[in-house]
Design a protein around this motif. Structure first.
Motif, PDB file in Angstrom:
ATOM      1  N   SER A  32       0.849  -1.203   0.000  1.00  0.00           N
ATOM      2  CA  SER A  32       0.000   0.000   0.000  1.00  0.00           C
ATOM      3  C   SER A  32       0.876   1.242   0.000  1.00  0.00           C
ATOM      4  N   ALA A  33       1.850   1.259  -0.878  1.00  0.00           N
ATOM      5  CA  ALA A  33       2.836   2.338  -0.906  1.00  0.00           C
ATOM      6  C   ALA A  33       2.476   3.454  -1.868  1.00  0.00           C
ATOM      7  N   GLY A  34       1.355   3.333  -2.581  1.00  0.00           N
ATOM      8  CA  GLY A  34       0.903   4.406  -3.448  1.00  0.00           C
ATOM      9  C   GLY A  34       1.231   4.185  -4.913  1.00  0.00           C
ATOM     10  N   ALA A  35       0.698   5.065  -5.743  1.00  0.00           N
ATOM     11  CA  ALA A  35       0.787   4.893  -7.192  1.00  0.00           C
ATOM     12  C   ALA A  35       2.203   5.015  -7.732  1.00  0.00           C
ATOM     13  N   VAL A  36       3.107   5.631  -6.973  1.00  0.00           N
ATOM     14  CA  VAL A  36       4.509   5.699  -7.380  1.00  0.00           C
ATOM     15  C   VAL A  36       5.305   4.575  -6.737  1.00  0.00           C
ATOM     16  N   ASN A  37       5.186   4.425  -5.438  1.00  0.00           N
ATOM     17  CA  ASN A  37       6.071   3.519  -4.719  1.00  0.00           C
ATOM     18  C   ASN A  37       5.663   2.053  -4.791  1.00  0.00           C
ATOM     19  N   SER A  38       4.388   1.750  -4.975  1.00  0.00           N
ATOM     20  CA  SER A  38       4.011   0.337  -5.109  1.00  0.00           C
ATOM     21  C   SER A  38       4.621  -0.293  -6.362  1.00  0.00           C
ATOM     22  N   PRO A  39       4.457   0.317  -7.551  1.00  0.00           N
ATOM     23  CA  PRO A  39       5.136  -0.273  -8.712  1.00  0.00           C
ATOM     24  C   PRO A  39       6.656  -0.219  -8.590  1.00  0.00           C
ATOM     25  N   GLN A  40       7.186   0.814  -7.949  1.00  0.00           N
ATOM     26  CA  GLN A  40       8.629   0.892  -7.749  1.00  0.00           C
ATOM     27  C   GLN A  40       9.122  -0.302  -6.934  1.00  0.00           C
ATOM     28  N   ILE A  41       8.429  -0.632  -5.855  1.00  0.00           N
ATOM     29  CA  ILE A  41       8.843  -1.751  -5.006  1.00  0.00           C
ATOM     30  C   ILE A  41       8.702  -3.077  -5.752  1.00  0.00           C
ATOM     31  N   LEU A  42       7.629  -3.245  -6.521  1.00  0.00           N
ATOM     32  CA  LEU A  42       7.483  -4.459  -7.320  1.00  0.00           C
ATOM     33  C   LEU A  42       8.652  -4.609  -8.292  1.00  0.00           C
ATOM     34  N   GLN A  43       9.007  -3.531  -8.966  1.00  0.00           N
ATOM     35  CA  GLN A  43      10.109  -3.589  -9.927  1.00  0.00           C
ATOM     36  C   GLN A  43      11.434  -3.876  -9.233  1.00  0.00           C
ATOM     37  N   LEU A  44      11.692  -3.224  -8.107  1.00  0.00           N
ATOM     38  CA  LEU A  44      12.921  -3.492  -7.352  1.00  0.00           C
ATOM     39  C   LEU A  44      13.000  -4.953  -6.915  1.00  0.00           C
ATOM     40  N   SER A  45      11.829  -5.579  -6.764  1.00  0.00           N
ATOM     41  CA  SER A  45      11.754  -6.955  -6.280  1.00  0.00           C
ATOM     42  C   SER A  45      11.740  -7.982  -7.407  1.00  0.00           C
TER      43      SER A  45
END
Length: 547
Positions: free
Chosen positions: A257-270
């Motif tokens: 639930s990190a928001g529209a910027v950080n949720s996809p960012q975390i998925l990509q980093l992972s």
């Protein structure tokens, strides 16, 4: 060698923002489920957060705000767009302008029709009602006693805001006393998320009361670096706090639930994203999913600025005597201009009568700041003359952008490419809607208060001149969403299913504005909080099902 610490919980919620606070509070209600929240920001105990008009101070605050910028955008004539996002308990609900808008019923019905059962407006209305503590007249559409305080401001609004609403009626846009009720269309005063003169954020409404529970823990100043997997199942989170690496395992699920910027960012980093791009950055691929970070949507808008022949909030918030008086009034009564947003009135109208539903949001602010520095909002440094602003934004933009990490460094901001106005239809409707602004300014109730149009100025009349002005002055309205789109088919660009489970990955859901298939009409904080309510309901239902 880095030091690490390990722990576990039933549910790990990444992000204590608008949706994450709700998910954590609701999942911990049973007193049995251990819930851990990992938040990159810190405490929300700040004047800029708690005092409603303090959002002007939070707008560019380095401790409260991620302060993102887009890449140069062709639609904005090569300008970068500033994107304030909350980096604090409560997320963007702690730093926004507090305007409370559910959206149009048709917005959600279209989500359901796109293959997302359970997401029609009829399905979601109970969640909207559950989250509200609406101080206005009771109705079948509104909620009482919920965590988020919502109030009408017509009694407290500036006299010019009343003149604007009267002008709307004179121009043919009837008064709507509750745009969050039966129908959104019409003009009126905005409802804001405050209670007893203080901001009512997702943190104050949900998270802080829940922190009394022994089964809920909140880690602040904790930057998530990646998700942890065993095969195709998410089993935990790695994060950095106080210079140390920590891991926490999830016995049941991780909720992003990190928001529209950080949720996809975390998925990509992972390792969940476009395989070719991730491999080029040295990231091991867990799942090839190019749709992560795509489908980016945002509202954009602009203001026409007028000089008034009578006092505006410029006269109150500009001179020190006015600020001191407003401050003393606020301290004594929790009332007055410091207890409000400067977005006081507005509406939802059609740019063309032939449209099936409202496509333009109107904004009225009894304050102006023509010398604002890009990326900064100086609410306590308005123009020295009495001024006000009439603004518009598009409710349902067709343009789609994307964002992607630029490196494997979790602290590096991602590339953000909004691609504003890349669909010509968006530009056409904004050009058409400028006539609405001038029609309102010419209505008797407004015309009587106007000395002159300052920006863009009366000479800006032709389509070419209006287009040039839009490209030069339009800004984000700060409603990014859609970057982990909900839908039934990952091959068609869906990242999560209708139960918010990431397609192809077990033990992982996304619950925030990134799951919106299409953007809703108006400010998106209310539907973001509702998404948290819906997510918690889905998670509890699935946990109770027999294996």
């Amino acid at each position: 060698m880095r030091e690490t610490s390990n722990t576990e919980a039933d549910y790990v919620v990444v992000g204590a923002g608008s949706a994450g606070c709700v998910v954590a509070a609701r999942l911990s209600e049973d007193g049995r489920s251990d819930v851990a929240v990992i938040e990159a920001g810190g405490s929300d105990r700040s004047l800029w957060v708690r005092m409603p008009i303090g959002y002007g101070g939070a707008f560019f605050h380095p401790r409260l705000n991620w302060r993102y910028y887009s890449e140069p955008d062709e639609g904005f004539g090569g300008r970068k767009a500033y994107w304030p996002r909350g980096r604090v308990l409560g997320g963007s609900s702690a730093i926004n302008a507090m305007v409370y808008v559910r959206g149009q019923a048709r917005d959600f019905d279209l989500w359901a029709e796109a293959g997302n059962p359970g997401w029609s407006y009829a399905d979601l209305l109970p969640h909207f009602r559950k989250m509200e503590d609406y101080a206005g007249p009771p109705s079948e559409w509104r909620g009482r006693g919920g965590p988020i305080g919502v109030r009408d401001i017509d009694a407290a609004a500036h006299p010019l805001s009343h003149a604007f609403v009267a002008a709307c009626a004179e121009a043919g846009y009837p008064r709507n006393p509750d745009y969050n009720g039966r129908d959104q269309e019409g003009a009126g005063f905005f409802q804001i998320t405050t209670r007893r003169g203080l901001r009512s954020s997702a943190a104050t409404g949900y998270l802080h009361p829940a922190r009394r529970r022994r089964n809920l823990r909140v880690e602040t100043d904790a930057l998530v670096t990646r998700l942890l997997f065993e095969g195709r199942r998410c089993v935990g989170v790695e994060y950095r706090r106080d210079g140390r690496a920590h891991t926490i395992r999830a016995r049941r699920e991780v909720i992003l639930s990190a928001g529209a910027v950080n949720s996809p960012q975390i998925l990509q980093l992972s390792g969940i994203g476009d395989a070719a791009r991730l491999q080029a950055l040295g990231i091991d691929v867990v799942l090839d999913r190019p749709a992560v970070g795509a489908n980016l949507q945002d509202h954009i808008g602009f203001d026409y600025i007028y000089e008034a022949n009578r006092p505006t909030l410029n006269d109150t918030l500009g001179p020190w005597s006015g600020r001191i008086g407003a401050g003393l009034r606020y301290l004594a009564t929790r009332d007055g201009p410091l207890s409000l947003s400067v977005n006081q009135a507005g509406g939802f109208v059609k740019s063309d009568p032939s449209r099936e539903r409202a496509n333009i949001q109107l904004y009225f602010s009894p304050l102006s700041y023509t010398r604002a520095v890009p990326g900064k909002r100086r609410l306590l440094s308005p123009d020295t003359f009495p001024g006000f602003m009439i603004g518009i934004s598009n409710c349902h933009p067709r343009s789609r952008g994307w964002l992607h990490i630029r490196s494997s460094d979790p602290s590096a901001p991602p590339e953000i490419h909004p691609r504003y106005l890349s669909d010509e239809a968006d530009l056409d409707e904004l050009v058409a809607a400028t006539a609405i602004i001038r029609r309102l300014a010419a209505a008797p109730s407004m015309a009587a208060a106007i000395t002159r149009e300052i920006r863009p100025g009366p000479d800006v009349k032709s389509r070419e001149a209006i287009v040039a002005d839009i490209r030069e002055r339009a800004t984000s309205i700060y409603h990014p969403c859609g970057t982990c789109r909900m839908g039934p088919d990952p091959a068609a660009g869906a990242v999560v299913d209708a139960r918010l489970r990431v397609h192809g990955i077990g033990g992982l859901r996304v619950a925030d504005a990134s799951i919106f298939p299409t953007i809703t009409a108006g400010n998106i904080n209310a539907p973001s909080i509702m998404t948290g309510e819906k997510a918690a309901s889905l998670i509890r239902e699935d946990a109770e099902r027999p294996v």
